[in-house]
Design an enzyme around this catalytic site. Structure first.
Site, PDB file in Angstrom:
ATOM      1  N   ASP A 108       0.862  -1.179   0.000  1.00  0.00           N
ATOM      2  CA  ASP A 108       0.000   0.000   0.000  1.00  0.00           C
ATOM      3  C   ASP A 108       0.897   1.227   0.000  1.00  0.00           C
ATOM      4  O   ASP A 108       2.132   1.106  -0.073  1.00  0.00           O
ATOM      5  CB  ASP A 108      -0.957  -0.017   1.207  1.00  0.00           C
ATOM      6  CG  ASP A 108      -2.309   0.585   0.865  1.00  0.00           C
ATOM      7  OD1 ASP A 108      -2.325   1.751   0.426  1.00  0.00           O
ATOM      8  OD2 ASP A 108      -3.345  -0.101   1.004  1.00  0.00           O
ATOM      9  N   HIS A 110      -3.032   3.133  -4.661  1.00  0.00           N
ATOM     10  CA  HIS A 110      -2.429   2.662  -3.396  1.00  0.00           C
ATOM     11  C   HIS A 110      -0.995   2.183  -3.602  1.00  0.00           C
ATOM     12  O   HIS A 110      -0.547   1.262  -2.932  1.00  0.00           O
ATOM     13  CB  HIS A 110      -3.277   1.523  -2.794  1.00  0.00           C
ATOM     14  CG  HIS A 110      -4.515   2.004  -2.105  1.00  0.00           C
ATOM     15  ND1 HIS A 110      -4.535   2.434  -0.802  1.00  0.00           N
ATOM     16  CD2 HIS A 110      -5.793   2.131  -2.556  1.00  0.00           C
ATOM     17  CE1 HIS A 110      -5.772   2.804  -0.468  1.00  0.00           C
ATOM     18  NE2 HIS A 110      -6.554   2.640  -1.514  1.00  0.00           N
ATOM     19  N   GLU A 167      -9.967   2.498  -4.916  1.00  0.00           N
ATOM     20  CA  GLU A 167      -9.688   3.906  -4.598  1.00  0.00           C
ATOM     21  C   GLU A 167      -8.528   4.489  -5.397  1.00  0.00           C
ATOM     22  O   GLU A 167      -7.698   5.211  -4.852  1.00  0.00           O
ATOM     23  CB  GLU A 167      -9.382   4.040  -3.098  1.00  0.00           C
ATOM     24  CG  GLU A 167     -10.537   3.605  -2.227  1.00  0.00           C
ATOM     25  CD  GLU A 167     -10.206   3.654  -0.733  1.00  0.00           C
ATOM     26  OE1 GLU A 167     -11.044   4.149   0.023  1.00  0.00           O
ATOM     27  OE2 GLU A 167      -9.128   3.171  -0.337  1.00  0.00           O
TER      28      GLU A 167
HETATM   29  C1  ACM Z   1     -10.884  -0.696   0.748  1.00  0.00           C
HETATM   30  O1  ACM Z   1     -11.371  -0.656   1.886  1.00  0.00           O
HETATM   31  N1  ACM Z   1     -10.282   0.369   0.249  1.00  0.00           N
HETATM   32  C2  ACM Z   1     -10.966  -1.882  -0.060  1.00  0.00           C
END
Ligand code: ACM
Length: 634
Positions: free
Chosen positions: A207, A281, A348
């Site tokens: 991440d 991410h 995201e």
């Molecule tokens: C997530 O909670 N961004 C998958």
């Protein structure tokens, strides 16, 4: 002479008729599909033997596991033999005469098992070693907890259980990027999962805050990407790295360590699902290899400060070198993880830098795309091809639906159930993990007395989780899982606190028959399992004993007024029945001698604080809660 013979005869008769003592059946989580109580009990002692097929390496391993567990709980080190006799625990294939149910369930479900506890022997039967392992977990839960260290024997209740899971995917996810967890900590987490029959460990390995898996062909991923500057406090408020500040916080797993964890999980019949979160991410990867982003700027790994839209954390889907790097990463990931699925994230992804990037715009034109979401779809489709070339199936968060789902993709639905429903309607397989029931990083009690996070998920809402939406083919819903994101979770103890008892609820929702799920009965069993967690020094939350406190306007018009909280009524309820709530408004510590809550209470003039505590049968159950009235909601 005659007398002695008569005496011996009488003794034999007595022994033959003597019933072993009846003992209570301990609480089981998850509740088995069928349980028939028997008469009497089995005496487990240090002379009990474990019987296996000694030529079957899987059974030899299972016997080793069982023996280890018994050793740690009871201090017995049992002999392992190949012959059934008296005082034995045998691992076997299911018998032919067992119920019709068994045949069907055994065919359908490799995790099915039967467990028979009789006066003289215990039998765990299954067609697979996986089934035997699940049965061993139930057996371990039958061992009473009291005074075990000193016991020279324990009694297990006679019973017959036939059991199998409702869902094949029963997962928990641990984020090791936001905070790093050591191999030993990860193993301990997996160990506890096994006890509640979870079978998928989803390992969120990368991440923006850290890259945690060694990729030998791309050494900078861990040399640079695994490290960030240390920060403590509230996530998203941290200072960004200073000019020459050393990145000392982090860590990563070597190939050897990954293999060790995968094997540890496999020995517990848990599959490890690795997640490499791309194309968003990805700041830790971009910090290591800046040319993979659109801006190509030299960012640092993010410590938990605000950076979205400011720093470019997305791989550029229009660059061929991105796919070359992805191929290298997934080649090693595919070799390290035997599970058929690999998770590619997809959630995201901030696409703002793509809209300004010439390569992205050219690709969109060339491919006839009208929205940047289609660029993400293009990227995920190429990921699918890469994974397929390595014999793996792709799974991703529900954003991978946007711009068009890859042909064979599987979807993990987190923003509610709708993504999962949409994917299932298109015939794709789905794992349901909606924030509304499955996000273990959320508060489980009043935010004023819980560790900092951002939203609420009480135990009872986890227990209400139903993974199969109405009208959707059950076959397409693989199951569900709980997700523990660790932005605000620094330690294993805290991770355990967030996981249990909500993990109990998920274990039962995902394993047990829907009709057998009963909240009031579940929470009774849960309390017995708190003792089991205590016995192995695993942390858990008791927030379910705390009251839920809110405000109610007194009369009309008051709510709208400035300072209305201070003249409102306090309303309290509990998640559990049978708790008494005691309270004070004068900032003193309430106990049983204080007023008991029976109906909404008007906030006394001048009060700014409410203190509450719950009791049951003279025993304090919940925390002492100090709540500022100004922070309560109507
Ligand atoms: C997530 O909670 N961004 C998958």
């Amino acid at each position: 002479m005659i007398k002695v013979t008569t005496y011996i005869f009488a003794l034999i008769l007595m022994t033959a008729c003597a019933k072993t003592p009846q003992v209570e059946i301990p609480a089981l989580i998850p509740i088995p599909v069928t349980l028939d109580a028997g008469d009497g009990s089995f005496e487990l002692n240090s002379r009990t033997k474990i019987v296996i097929n000694v030529d079957d390496p899987a059974q030899v391993k299972l016997a080793g596991y069982l023996n280890n567990e018994l050793l740690s709980v009871l201090g017995y080190d049992l002999d392992v033999v190949g012959q059934v006799g008296k005082n034995t625990i045998s691992l076997e294939a299911p018998s032919q005469e067992s119920a019709q149910f068994s045949e069907l369930s055994f065919q359908k479900n490799p995790e099915s098992y039967q467990l028979d506890v009789e006066d003289l022997k215990i039998r765990v039967a299954a067609t697979s070693s996986e089934g035997l392992f699940r049965g061993i977990q139930t057996l371990m839960q039958l061992i009473p907890l009291e005074n075990n260290e000193k016991a020279d024997k324990v009694l297990l209740p006679a019973l017959h259980i036939e059991d199998y899971p409702r869902f094949a995917w029963r997962g928990l996810m641990l984020d090791v990027s936001r905070h790093f967890f050591t191999v030993e900590e990860v193993k301990s987490y997996i160990d506890q999962m096994a006890k509640y029959k979870f079978n998928i460990f989803h390992w969120h390995l990368t991440d923006d805050q850290g890259w945690r898996v060694e990729i030998k062909s791309l050494p900078k991923l861990t040399e640079v990407g695994a490290w960030r500057v240390p920060r403590t406090g509230q996530w998203w408020t941290y200072d960004p790295p200073a000019e020459n500040e050393k990145a000392t916080n982090g860590g990563y797993y070597t190939h050897e360590q990954i293999r060790e964890v995968v094997q540890y999980a496999a020995d517990r019949y848990i599959q490890v699902l690795p997640e490499i979160d791309v194309p968003g991410h990805s700041l830790s990867m971009i910090a290591a290899y800046p040319h993979l982003s659109s801006t190509e700027l030299p960012y640092k790994v993010n410590p938990g400060s605000k950076f979205y839209t400011i720093e470019d954390n997305a791989l550029n889907p229009a660059k061929e070198e991105v796919y070359e790097v992805m191929d290298k990463v997934f080649t090693e990931i595919a070799e390290l993880f035997p599970f058929e699925y690999i998770h590619v994230g997809g959630d995201e992804c901030y696409k703002g830098f793509w809209t300004k990037d010439k390569l992205c715009q050219d690709l969109m034109k060339k491919e006839g795309m009208s929205h940047v979401n289609e660029l993400q779809s293009y990227f995920i489709k190429r990921m699918e091809k890469i994974l397929q070339s390595k014999g793996k199936k792709l799974i991703g968060w529900d954003e991978i639906l946007e711009g068009g789902l890859a042909p064979e993709a599987n979807v993990m639905s987190w923003r509610g159930m709708k993504g999962g429903i949409k994917a299932a309607e298109m015939g794709h397989k789905v794992v349901m993990t909606p924030t509304t029931h499955c996000y273990l990083d959320l508060y489980q009690g009043d935010p004023q007395v819980e560790p900092d996070t951002y939203s609420m998920l009480r135990l009872r809402d986890v227990y209400r989780f139903e993974p199969v939406p109405e009208g959707i083919d059950e076959e397409l819903i693989l199951g569900g899982q709980g997700n523990l994101w660790t932005e605000s979770v620094y330690t294993l103890g805290h991770a355990q606190y967030m996981t249990w008892p909500r993990g109990f609820a998920l274990a039962e929702v995902l394993w047990s028959e829907k009709d057998d799920q009963d909240w009031e009965e579940f929470v009774g069993r849960m309390e017995e399992h708190f003792d089991r967690l205590d016995a192995v020094y695993v942390n858990y939350a008791v927030s379910v004993f705390d009251p839920i406190v809110g405000l109610k306007a007194q009369g009309t018009g008051l709510k709208a007024q400035e300072g209305s909280r201070l003249r409102a009524q306090v309303v309290m309820e509990t998640e559990l029945v049978g708790l008494d709530i005691f309270y004070s408004f004068d900032d003193s510590y309430p106990d049983e001698h204080y007023p008991v809550y029976t109906e909404p209470v008007l906030v006394p003039l001048g009060a700014t604080v409410l203190r509450v505590v719950t009791y049951r049968d003279g025993k304090q159950m919940g925390k002492q809660m100090r709540l500022e009235l100004s922070k309560l909601t109507f």
